[in-house]
Design an enzyme around this catalytic site. Structure first.
Site, PDB file in Angstrom:
ATOM      1  CE1 TYR A  80     -31.915  -7.372  -2.379  1.00  0.00           C
ATOM      2  CE2 TYR A  80     -31.474  -9.249  -0.935  1.00  0.00           C
ATOM      3  CZ  TYR A  80     -31.052  -8.359  -1.905  1.00  0.00           C
ATOM      4  OH  TYR A  80     -29.791  -8.453  -2.413  1.00  0.00           O
ATOM      5  NE  ARG A  93     -26.895  -6.190  -5.052  1.00  0.00           N
ATOM      6  CZ  ARG A  93     -27.547  -6.109  -3.906  1.00  0.00           C
ATOM      7  NH1 ARG A  93     -27.198  -5.246  -3.003  1.00  0.00           N
ATOM      8  NH2 ARG A  93     -28.562  -6.913  -3.663  1.00  0.00           N
ATOM      9  CG  HIS A 100     -24.229  -7.831  -0.618  1.00  0.00           C
ATOM     10  ND1 HIS A 100     -23.638  -6.604  -0.785  1.00  0.00           N
ATOM     11  CD2 HIS A 100     -23.580  -8.425   0.424  1.00  0.00           C
ATOM     12  CE1 HIS A 100     -22.682  -6.444   0.124  1.00  0.00           C
ATOM     13  NE2 HIS A 100     -22.622  -7.545   0.863  1.00  0.00           N
TER      14      HIS A 100
END
Lengths: 388, 334
Positions: free
Chosen positions: A284, A271, A275
């Site tokens: 992260y 990705r 998100h």
């Protein structure tokens, strides 16, 4: 003479011989994700298919960037981008026949668009207009599913029902790596394998469930390995290699259609964006990881293959980009119009016939709307008094 | 004049007959769940269906309630009418996400394009000596979820009629079967065409003038018994059987309370956040000027369902109902 001596030596009855129900070996995925682009087998792929995949990938990327821009303009409430994952989305749409069904998750608007759904209809949920902007039966695309993995048993049930009716229909269900931890994932795969349902599960393993990386999600050797426990084949594929994803999914769909039952496909991808626009991916993961994956971009991989083989030139690249730009311009123009919603629709589709209780509430809202619409006397005299 | 021979039949038999008749009338009706096939269900409600209609129409599923309901959603999406069994009330909880996030709102989210005609049979309630997780009354959860119909029969005839109506409904119906009434018998002629009740109508089971007992499912016979016992006190109690919790029959209930001026809501599930609170509020809103006393509730205690040896203390019984009625009289006299 003791009792034991009378009976002779103690000989326990052996248990019935145990055998595995299924030979696990043929179900196991390959050690490495299947690849086509850049390998010798690429030459065997139909050039028209490669060009079609390319056009759709370029269009899909543009769709992702346009939708992301629309969130920044406040035109979409949220957009979970599939940038970097377009090969999975496009291949999922292209392997299906018209009569087949697609079961997308919330990140799979692009798969729905690649299947032919109007881009505006595909974004209805995400713009805060009605939840599903299309008739699922008409397009054979289930509503975009927000709860994780709950669409998978629906796909199983639908394909099961189709087969009971004697219809030659395959269902393809999309889920993310995080979704594989949900109970519905397990139950769907188990039902599908027990009933030998014509369904294909595609896990887009993009590395993170919001912020949680795969190694905190599962201890399995791969997500494709999970298939073996259910008694179905697991396949592992490079999710950025459009030709490979198309090939593996085509095989699985053919297998299902022929009565061979379900397949679990894990596409290893990444990705690139956060998100959603509400997420901060820098908390992260590091830039270098993202850059590594950018170098393995699905569009670049396919473009290299096509140009190296003389199947695509600068003119072709330009044509694909212009087609994508036209789609984006049209999408922008139509998304920049405010949708007109009818508040009375709130009660229209809760039940086939509204309950008496809903009819009362409907009347209440209708009266409220009428009061809003009419310049009522109290407000009128107030405005006169203020001289406006 | 022909006389119809009425034979005693159990509620379980009437439910079986309803399933059988629905399956015979419509090939899209499919029964599915754990143990419903070869075994005929743990309560034998699906007895004989697999044999008569084949395992494709009456299917033993893997043991997984979310999977049972989730696959039924997909089947309904493709035009079938699944009837799923949840075996025991508390076993339905794993399926709640499917129920609430999908079953209840598929019609709404697709603006009417994709209704889900499916029936969820849930054997519910206590009084059969079941161990933990076998006696819950979960109706408040279902009632609180828009998009679901919630019905529960109390008689053999209603078991048949309401189940046929549920299966024929184009919307999802949670069909709550009072376990302890499965073996209750009524005179019922299974060979005659049976009446099919429209969903959403309550019925006055016993007319009376002193007060109204508003109840449903397993508490209906208890209320009827209480009404008989109340005659000794000089009270003439009316008993209203709701039959349908969603939609709610405000008309029948309010008409009864306006006649009697007093009301007690009786059910097994806990009182706090339970169906009785909603019903009492509706009655108060509609009948305030007719009420001689506050609307009272006789419910199960607000505790996890107790072990079988203690359940008789938990379940609303005749005495507790009569005590409540006595309090209504006190309120009225003061």
């Amino acid at each position: 003479m003791t009792v034991m001596e009378q009976r002779g030596a103690y000989r326990p009855t052996p248990p019935p011989a145990w055998q595995p129900r299924t030979d696990p070996a043929p179900l196991l995925p390959d050690a490495l994700p299947h690849r086509v682009l850049g390998t010798e087998t690429a030459a065997q792929v139909d050039p028209d298919l490669l060009r079609r995949l390319y056009t759709e990938l370029v269009r899909g990327r543009r769709y992702n960037t346009q939708a992301t821009a629309l969130t920044k303009q406040g035109r979409l409430a949220v957009y979970p981008s599939s940038t970097g994952q377009e090969a999975c989305e496009v291949a999922a749409a292209l392997v299906l026949e018209e009569r087949d069904w697609l079961f997308p998750s919330y990140r799979d608007t692009l798969a729905a668009v690649a299947r032919g759904l109007d881009p505006v209809q595909a974004l209805t949920l995400l713009r805060g207009d009605w939840h599903t902007g299309y008739d699922p039966r008409e397009h054979r695309i289930a509503p975009l599913c927000t709860p994780l993995a709950t669409q998978l048993p629906h796909a199983v049930g639908l394909a099961h029902a189709a087969r009971l009716k004697g219809d030659d229909v395959v269902a393809l269900a999309l889920v993310g790596d995080g979704g594989t931890s949900e109970g519905d994932f397990h139950e769907a795969l188990n039902f599908a394998a027990v009933w030998q349902v014509p369904v294909v599960f595609l896990v887009q393993n993009n590395g993170f469930a919001i912020s949680v990386p795969l190694d905190k999600q599962t201890a399995a050797p791969s997500l494709a390995h999970k298939a073996v426990g259910y008694g179905m084949p697991g396949r592992l594929v490079d999710g950025n290699d459009a030709a490979a994803v198309h090939e593996v999914l085509s095989d699985a769909v053919r297998h299902a259609r022929a009565g061979g039952g379900p397949t679990l496909v894990e596409a290893v991808t990444y990705r690139i964006e956060a998100h959603t626009n509400a997420d901060d991916a820098t908390r992260y993961r590091g830039d270098s990881e993202v850059e590594t994956w950018r170098a393995h971009d699905p569009i670049v991989l396919l473009e290299q293959e096509l140009t190296a083989r003389g199947l695509l030139d600068e003119e072709g690249i330009q044509a694909a980009r212009e087609a994508a730009e036209a789609m984006a311009a049209d999408l922008r123009a139509r998304m920049n119009q405010d949708p007109v919603l009818d508040p009375m629709d709130l009660f229209a589709h809760v039940y086939a016939e509204p309950t008496p209780q809903l009819r009362e509430q409907e009347a209440q809202l209708r009266a409220e709307l009428a009061a809003e619409a009419e310049p009522d006397s109290a407000a009128g005299s107030e405005s006169e008094g203020s001289g406006r | 004049m022909t006389t119809v021979a009425l034979k005693p039949a159990t509620m379980a038999q009437a439910l079986t007959r309803a399933l059988r008749d629905a399956m015979a009338a419509d090939p899209s009706v499919h029964v599915m769940g754990e143990d419903v096939g070869t075994l005929g269900g743990v309560f034998r409600v699906t007895d004989g269906l697999a044999k008569e209609f084949g395992e494709d129409r009456c299917t033993d599923t893997p043991l997984a309630e979310a999977g049972i309901l989730g696959t039924a959603v997909g089947m309904a999406m493709y035009g079938l009418r699944p009837v799923v069994e949840m075996q025991f009330d508390a076993f339905a909880y794993p399926a709640f996400e499917q129920l609430i996030s999908h079953v209840a709102r598929m019609r709404n989210r697709t603006r009417g394009a994709m209704p889900l005609p499916l029936t969820i049979r849930v054997p519910y309630g206590g009084g059969i000596g079941g161990v933990e997780h076998h006696s819950d009354s979960s109706e408040a959860y279902y009632m609180a979820t828009p998009g679901l119909h919630v019905v529960t029969p109390a008689t053999v005839a209603d078991a048949y009629g309401l189940l046929r109506a549920s299966i024929a409904s184009d919307d999802p119906v949670v069909f709550l079967e009072p376990k302890r009434l499965y073996w209750s018998k009524d005179s019922w002629n299974p060979d005659e065409p049976q009446s099919v009740e429209p969903i959403g109508r309550a019925v006055v089971r016993r007319p009376g003038s002193s007060a109204t007992l508003i109840t449903y499912g397993p508490s209906v016979p208890v209320c009827l018994e209480a009404a008989e016992a109340a005659r000794a006190e000089g009270w003439d109690l009316e008993v209203v059987d709701l039959r349908s919790l969603v939609p709610f029959d405000d008309e029948t209930v309010a008409a009864s309370v306006r006649r009697t001026g007093r009301a007690v809501v009786v059910h097994e599930s806990g009182g706090y956040g339970g169906p009785g609170g909603e019903i009492a509020a509706r009655v108060s809103e509609r009948c305030f000027h007719h009420l001689e006393a506050p609307v009272l509730r006789v419910a199960g205690f607000d505790i996890p369902y107790p072990p079988p040896m203690l359940e008789r203390h938990h379940l609303p019984g005749v005495d507790r109902i009569l005590d409540a009625v006595a309090r209504l009289q006190w309120e009225a006299d003061n």
